[in-house]
Scaffold this motif. Structure first.
Motif, PDB file in Angstrom:
ATOM      1  N   GLY A 185       0.827  -1.194   0.000  1.00  0.00           N
ATOM      2  CA  GLY A 185       0.000   0.000   0.000  1.00  0.00           C
ATOM      3  C   GLY A 185       0.862   1.246   0.000  1.00  0.00           C
ATOM      4  N   VAL A 186       0.237   2.377   0.276  1.00  0.00           N
ATOM      5  CA  VAL A 186       0.930   3.662   0.301  1.00  0.00           C
ATOM      6  C   VAL A 186       0.883   4.208   1.721  1.00  0.00           C
ATOM      7  CG1 VAL A 186       0.952   6.025  -0.589  1.00  0.00           C
ATOM      8  CG2 VAL A 186       0.335   4.135  -2.098  1.00  0.00           C
ATOM      9  N   ALA A 187       2.055   4.572   2.226  1.00  0.00           N
ATOM     10  CA  ALA A 187       2.156   5.188   3.551  1.00  0.00           C
ATOM     11  C   ALA A 187       2.326   6.693   3.362  1.00  0.00           C
ATOM     12  CB  ALA A 187       3.345   4.614   4.307  1.00  0.00           C
ATOM     13  N   TYR A 188       1.611   7.464   4.157  1.00  0.00           N
ATOM     14  CA  TYR A 188       1.686   8.919   4.070  1.00  0.00           C
ATOM     15  C   TYR A 188       2.472   9.533   5.218  1.00  0.00           C
ATOM     16  CZ  TYR A 188      -1.518   8.510   0.248  1.00  0.00           C
ATOM     17  OH  TYR A 188      -2.074   8.172  -0.958  1.00  0.00           O
ATOM     18  N   ASN A 189       2.866   8.681   6.150  1.00  0.00           N
ATOM     19  CA  ASN A 189       3.683   9.136   7.272  1.00  0.00           C
ATOM     20  C   ASN A 189       4.316   7.907   7.921  1.00  0.00           C
ATOM     21  OD1 ASN A 189       1.686   8.039   9.126  1.00  0.00           O
ATOM     22  ND2 ASN A 189       0.476   9.861   8.692  1.00  0.00           N
ATOM     23  N   LEU A 190       5.174   8.134   8.878  1.00  0.00           N
ATOM     24  CA  LEU A 190       5.876   7.036   9.516  1.00  0.00           C
ATOM     25  C   LEU A 190       4.921   6.102  10.259  1.00  0.00           C
ATOM     26  CD1 LEU A 190       8.675   5.880   9.816  1.00  0.00           C
ATOM     27  CD2 LEU A 190       8.989   7.281  11.851  1.00  0.00           C
ATOM     28  N   ARG A 191       3.874   6.639  10.808  1.00  0.00           N
ATOM     29  CA  ARG A 191       2.886   5.797  11.498  1.00  0.00           C
ATOM     30  C   ARG A 191       2.237   4.812  10.532  1.00  0.00           C
ATOM     31  NH1 ARG A 191      -1.477   8.576  15.210  1.00  0.00           N
ATOM     32  NH2 ARG A 191      -0.550  10.233  14.003  1.00  0.00           N
ATOM     33  N   ASP A 192       1.883   5.293   9.334  1.00  0.00           N
ATOM     34  CA  ASP A 192       1.340   4.392   8.306  1.00  0.00           C
ATOM     35  C   ASP A 192       2.352   3.317   7.954  1.00  0.00           C
ATOM     36  OD1 ASP A 192      -0.917   6.011   8.138  1.00  0.00           O
ATOM     37  OD2 ASP A 192      -0.346   6.912   6.215  1.00  0.00           O
ATOM     38  N   PHE A 193       3.605   3.727   7.759  1.00  0.00           N
ATOM     39  CA  PHE A 193       4.654   2.777   7.410  1.00  0.00           C
ATOM     40  C   PHE A 193       4.780   1.689   8.470  1.00  0.00           C
ATOM     41  CE2 PHE A 193       9.035   1.419   7.982  1.00  0.00           C
ATOM     42  CZ  PHE A 193       9.253   0.806   6.763  1.00  0.00           C
ATOM     43  N   LEU A 194       4.793   2.088   9.733  1.00  0.00           N
ATOM     44  CA  LEU A 194       4.935   1.112  10.813  1.00  0.00           C
ATOM     45  C   LEU A 194       3.728   0.171  10.900  1.00  0.00           C
ATOM     46  CD1 LEU A 194       6.673   3.331  13.480  1.00  0.00           C
ATOM     47  CD2 LEU A 194       7.698   1.485  12.122  1.00  0.00           C
ATOM     48  N   GLU A 195       2.567   0.624  10.475  1.00  0.00           N
ATOM     49  CA  GLU A 195       1.401  -0.261  10.415  1.00  0.00           C
ATOM     50  C   GLU A 195       1.607  -1.335   9.343  1.00  0.00           C
ATOM     51  OE1 GLU A 195      -2.244  -2.183  10.909  1.00  0.00           O
ATOM     52  OE2 GLU A 195      -1.001  -0.994  12.274  1.00  0.00           O
ATOM     53  N   PHE A 196       2.174  -0.956   8.206  1.00  0.00           N
ATOM     54  CA  PHE A 196       2.498  -1.956   7.183  1.00  0.00           C
ATOM     55  C   PHE A 196       3.536  -2.938   7.705  1.00  0.00           C
ATOM     56  CE2 PHE A 196       0.889   1.308   4.121  1.00  0.00           C
ATOM     57  CZ  PHE A 196      -0.136   0.547   3.607  1.00  0.00           C
ATOM     58  N   VAL A 197       4.501  -2.452   8.462  1.00  0.00           N
ATOM     59  CA  VAL A 197       5.512  -3.316   9.081  1.00  0.00           C
ATOM     60  C   VAL A 197       4.823  -4.339   9.990  1.00  0.00           C
ATOM     61  CG1 VAL A 197       7.365  -3.319  10.810  1.00  0.00           C
ATOM     62  CG2 VAL A 197       7.416  -1.661   8.935  1.00  0.00           C
ATOM     63  N   ARG A 198       3.877  -3.870  10.784  1.00  0.00           N
ATOM     64  CA  ARG A 198       3.144  -4.757  11.685  1.00  0.00           C
ATOM     65  C   ARG A 198       2.373  -5.810  10.893  1.00  0.00           C
ATOM     66  NH1 ARG A 198      -1.592  -5.935  13.279  1.00  0.00           N
ATOM     67  NH2 ARG A 198      -2.626  -4.328  12.077  1.00  0.00           N
ATOM     68  N   ARG A 199       1.696  -5.385   9.823  1.00  0.00           N
ATOM     69  CA  ARG A 199       0.921  -6.320   8.999  1.00  0.00           C
ATOM     70  C   ARG A 199       1.813  -7.356   8.312  1.00  0.00           C
ATOM     71  NH1 ARG A 199      -3.339  -2.310   5.912  1.00  0.00           N
ATOM     72  NH2 ARG A 199      -4.213  -1.387   7.794  1.00  0.00           N
ATOM     73  N   ALA A 200       3.076  -6.981   8.097  1.00  0.00           N
ATOM     74  CA  ALA A 200       4.022  -7.916   7.474  1.00  0.00           C
ATOM     75  C   ALA A 200       4.579  -8.909   8.490  1.00  0.00           C
ATOM     76  CB  ALA A 200       5.154  -7.136   6.816  1.00  0.00           C
ATOM     77  N   GLY A 201       4.158  -8.775   9.758  1.00  0.00           N
ATOM     78  CA  GLY A 201       4.564  -9.740  10.766  1.00  0.00           C
ATOM     79  C   GLY A 201       5.742  -9.335  11.619  1.00  0.00           C
ATOM     80  N   LEU A 202       6.182  -8.086  11.489  1.00  0.00           N
ATOM     81  CA  LEU A 202       7.282  -7.603  12.320  1.00  0.00           C
ATOM     82  C   LEU A 202       6.741  -6.752  13.458  1.00  0.00           C
ATOM     83  CD1 LEU A 202       9.693  -6.520   9.458  1.00  0.00           C
ATOM     84  CD2 LEU A 202       9.821  -8.602  10.827  1.00  0.00           C
ATOM     85  N   ASP A 203       7.490  -6.680  14.537  1.00  0.00           N
ATOM     86  CA  ASP A 203       7.117  -5.841  15.668  1.00  0.00           C
ATOM     87  C   ASP A 203       7.608  -4.424  15.383  1.00  0.00           C
ATOM     88  OD1 ASP A 203       6.827  -4.465  18.045  1.00  0.00           O
ATOM     89  OD2 ASP A 203       7.729  -6.028  19.283  1.00  0.00           O
ATOM     90  N   PRO A 204       6.712  -3.464  15.159  1.00  0.00           N
ATOM     91  CA  PRO A 204       7.126  -2.104  14.830  1.00  0.00           C
ATOM     92  C   PRO A 204       8.025  -1.475  15.893  1.00  0.00           C
ATOM     93  CG  PRO A 204       4.737  -2.317  14.681  1.00  0.00           C
ATOM     94  CD  PRO A 204       5.268  -3.604  15.206  1.00  0.00           C
ATOM     95  N   ASP A 205       7.869  -1.896  17.143  1.00  0.00           N
ATOM     96  CA  ASP A 205       8.703  -1.345  18.213  1.00  0.00           C
ATOM     97  C   ASP A 205      10.147  -1.839  18.120  1.00  0.00           C
ATOM     98  OD1 ASP A 205       6.591   0.095  19.325  1.00  0.00           O
ATOM     99  OD2 ASP A 205       5.976  -1.611  20.562  1.00  0.00           O
ATOM    100  N   MET A 206      10.359  -2.912  17.371  1.00  0.00           N
ATOM    101  CA  MET A 206      11.697  -3.489  17.249  1.00  0.00           C
ATOM    102  C   MET A 206      12.374  -3.117  15.922  1.00  0.00           C
ATOM    103  SD  MET A 206      11.930  -4.886  20.133  1.00  0.00           S
ATOM    104  CE  MET A 206      13.462  -5.745  19.960  1.00  0.00           C
ATOM    105  N   VAL A 207      11.664  -2.388  15.056  1.00  0.00           N
ATOM    106  CA  VAL A 207      12.205  -2.034  13.745  1.00  0.00           C
ATOM    107  C   VAL A 207      12.913  -0.688  13.826  1.00  0.00           C
ATOM    108  CG1 VAL A 207      11.579  -1.423  11.370  1.00  0.00           C
ATOM    109  CG2 VAL A 207      10.490  -3.358  12.481  1.00  0.00           C
TER     110      VAL A 207
END
Length: 59
Positions: free
Chosen positions: A19-41
């Motif tokens: 998808g398209v991220a418009y800010n870092l928060r959006d990006f970290l949500e995609f990271v979460r959906r990909a199975g990674l812990d956003p707090d650890m990225v």
């Protein structure tokens, strides 16, 4: 390729566009959906993330 004038950045994981991220928060949500812990990225880790047209502060 830099972000388009309309804003946002395409997020890909293993070549698949999530998808398209418009800010870092959006990006970290995609990271979460990909199975990674956003707090650890670390968003400046070039071995994990390839930013095109600027780093995580360019939207």
């Amino acid at each position: 390729m830099p972000p388009p004038p309309s804003g946002g950045r395409r997020v890909r994981v293993d070549g698949e566009i999530l998808g398209v991220a418009y800010n870092l928060r959006d990006f970290l949500e995609f990271v979460r959906r990909a199975g990674l812990d956003p707090d650890m990225v670390n968003v400046v880790d070039e071995d994990l993330i390839e930013w095109r047209g600027g780093g995580p502060d360019v939207w």
